[in-house]
Motif scaffolding. Structure first.
Motif, PDB file in Angstrom:
ATOM      1  N   ALA A   1      40.306  72.103  57.562  1.00  0.00           N
ATOM      2  CA  ALA A   1      40.047  71.229  56.558  1.00  0.00           C
ATOM      3  C   ALA A   1      41.000  71.335  55.206  1.00  0.00           C
TER       4      ALA A   1
ATOM      5  N   SER B   1      44.320  69.632  56.220  1.00  0.00           N
ATOM      6  CA  SER B   1      44.233  68.306  57.069  1.00  0.00           C
ATOM      7  C   SER B   1      44.391  67.400  55.544  1.00  0.00           C
TER       8      SER B   1
ATOM      9  N   ASP C   1      35.376  68.407  64.372  1.00  0.00           N
ATOM     10  CA  ASP C   1      34.353  67.743  64.947  1.00  0.00           C
ATOM     11  C   ASP C   1      33.475  68.890  65.952  1.00  0.00           C
TER      12      ASP C   1
ATOM     13  N   ASP D   1      47.038  65.811  62.181  1.00  0.00           N
ATOM     14  CA  ASP D   1      45.786  65.394  61.239  1.00  0.00           C
ATOM     15  C   ASP D   1      44.600  65.315  62.327  1.00  0.00           C
ATOM     16  N   GLU D   2      44.857  64.356  63.201  1.00  0.00           N
ATOM     17  CA  GLU D   2      43.943  63.984  64.281  1.00  0.00           C
ATOM     18  C   GLU D   2      43.669  65.346  65.091  1.00  0.00           C
TER      19      GLU D   2
ATOM     20  N   ASN E   1      41.206  67.293  63.017  1.00  0.00           N
ATOM     21  CA  ASN E   1      39.678  66.260  62.781  1.00  0.00           C
ATOM     22  C   ASN E   1      39.234  66.723  64.234  1.00  0.00           C
TER      23      ASN E   1
ATOM     24  N   ALA F   1      40.719  63.086  55.282  1.00  0.00           N
ATOM     25  CA  ALA F   1      39.492  62.881  56.036  1.00  0.00           C
ATOM     26  C   ALA F   1      38.372  63.844  55.772  1.00  0.00           C
ATOM     27  N   ASN F   2      38.546  65.243  55.597  1.00  0.00           N
ATOM     28  CA  ASN F   2      37.477  66.100  55.466  1.00  0.00           C
ATOM     29  C   ASN F   2      37.985  66.888  54.176  1.00  0.00           C
TER      30      ASN F   2
END
Length: 142
Positions: free
Chosen positions: A135, A138, A108, A100-101, A104, A141-142
């Motif tokens: 997205a 994931s 970004d 997931d990181e 993300n 977060a998004n």
């Protein structure tokens, strides 16, 4: 901690490809180096594809740069990955991360790249498509 840096204000288009600063940072160590100049859209799409291939049951995640013998190999552990920055197969730096990181970070980086007005419409569409796929797979977060 792993980070991706994109300097969308410094992009140039000297040929048909967009070039500009794109690099990773491992707990303060820039890789390949700070302000590394490369083919931004191509590199980001390669990195996204590596995630997609992994999700489609490939065994590895490998982020490469267009210029030079530099890569980031992600070694899977139980609930995380070890990101290993390599130059000519020599380890330069490492950091722990999760899938997931990674997603993300790429989302970004794509968002920052899409701020640049020099993108061709086709590049923008490819990046937006990759972003949507990242997205959709994931976490929250998004």
């Amino acid at each position: 901690m792993l980070k991706i840096f994109i300097d969308e204000l410094s992009f140039e288009r000297s040929t048909s490809e967009l070039t500009g600063p794109v690099w990773a940072q491992f707990d303060g160590i820039s890789f390949p180096e700070k302000n590394w100049d490369d083919f931004v859209v191509i590199v980001l799409l390669w990195w996204c594809q590596s995630i997609f291939d992994y999700e489609d049951h490939d065994k590895t995640i490998l982020w490469t740069f267009m210029d030079g013998p530099f890569d980031i190999n992600f070694i899977e552990h139980k609930d995380s990955f070890e990101a290993v920055a390599r130059h000519c197969d020599q380890i330069v730096a490492t950091a722990n991360t999760t899938l997931d990181e990674m997603r993300n970070l790429l989302i970004d980086a794509i968002d920052n790249t899409n701020k640049n007005k020099m993108l061709y419409e086709s590049e923008n569409k490819m990046l937006i498509s990759a972003r949507k796929r990242l997205a959709s797979s994931s976490g929250p977060a998004n």
